[in-house]
Enzyme design. Structure first.
Site, PDB file in Angstrom:
ATOM      1  CB  THR A  43      -1.112  -0.099   1.209  1.00 47.90           C
ATOM      2  OG1 THR A  43      -1.937  -1.296   1.485  1.00 47.90           O
ATOM      3  CG2 THR A  43      -1.747   1.127   0.980  1.00 47.90           C
ATOM      4  CE  LYS A 160       1.840  -3.877   7.018  1.00 50.74           C
ATOM      5  NZ  LYS A 160       1.885  -2.772   5.606  1.00 50.74           N
TER       6      LYS A 160
END
Length: 290
Positions: A43, A160
């Site tokens: 991202t 994550k």
């Protein structure tokens, strides 16, 4: 398998195009400052606005620039399972050490849908897979129960976790195997999660302060918790400033202030407000980064 401070690296642009030379320099800067791994096309790397060709090129450049000195964990997620399989296959073919795969966004699958999504990718591509849960971005939270079920799949090796929910984090640690690699997806919770049993962080902050983020992990491993705590709080104003606007706007602005990249974003991301820019600059000056 993966541990320490791992950088979700920014993608530099110049006049609307990928700046390959700047990207190579960023990778070298990370390795020189003790980082434990690099994530291209996350991202933070503005993956949502990269073309397939750019996505592949970024992965290739980072793998080549890293030269095997640190693991490269390629971002290959999508809200389309077939597309995620395609991206993950390319990462494996390119020589990435693992794939980081975000939960499908916008279409908001159920927990069964999330399980099926990851199971399908893991079955199609023989590469270590790190799950990525960030409900603030995707609109869907992957529960500890689903993570525990997915952890039973051989090549799903870690997570994550960026839910910000410490209760959920504790349940994930409690219910997954000891060798399952939990990584913080939230810089502000990096140190607290290490204390709970996480293996490290996939970080935004380490783009501009890699040595300090690496030092937190190294201090914890050495048992010097007070030093890790001190670094955590010294970095706290920067960690907050780097999320004062939508990431990666502040971190790319910071990197530009440091002279590492041009201050350029892919629309619809745009430049920071002047007030927030001053807050960011103050945090960088306070740490003598600029």
């Amino acid at each position: 398998m993966f541990k320490g401070a791992i950088t979700a690296i920014i993608t530099p642009f110049s006049n609307g195009r990928l700046d390959a030379q700047a990207l190579r320099k960023l990778v070298a800067f990370q390795i020189r400052n003790g980082i434990s791994g690099i994530v291209p096309c996350g991202t933070t790397g503005e993956s949502a606005t990269l073309s397939f060709e750019e996505h592949e090129k970024v992965i290739n450049i980072v793998i080549d620039a890293a030269r095997g000195k640190v693991p490269v964990i390629a971002g290959t997620g999508s809200n389309n399972t077939k597309e995620a399989v395609t991206l993950t296959r390319y990462a494996r073919k390119s020589g990435a050490d693992a794939a980081l795969i975000i939960t499908p966004y916008y279409n908001k699958p159920t927990q069964k849908g999330l399980f099926n999504h990851y199971k399908a990718i893991a079955g199609e591509v023989d590469i270590p897979i790190i799950l990525y849960n960030v409900p603030g971005r995707t609109g869907v939270n992957m529960t500890a129960e689903t993570v525990a079920r997915l952890a039973e799949i051989k090549n799903i090796v870690g997570l994550k976790e960026a839910s910000g929910n410490l209760s959920q984090i504790c349940e994930i640690i409690r219910s997954t195997p000891k060798d399952f690699c939990l990584l913080s997806g939230d810089d502000a919770l990096y140190f607290p999660m290490l204390m709970l049993g996480a293996r490290g962080v996939i970080s935004v902050t380490s783009n501009v302060a890699p040595r300090e983020m690496a030092d937190i992990y190294e201090a914890c491993v050495a048992g010097n918790i007070e030093r890790a705590r001190e670094i955590h709080f010294r970095l706290w104003p920067l960690m907050q400033a780097l999320f004062i606007e939508t990431s990666p706007i502040p971190v790319k602005t910071a990197a530009a202030m440091m002279g590492m990249i041009k201050e350029e974003f892919r629309m619809p991301l745009c430049e920071m407000s002047e007030a927030n820019r001053k807050t960011l600059a103050k945090a960088l000056v306070g740490l003598k980064i600029v």
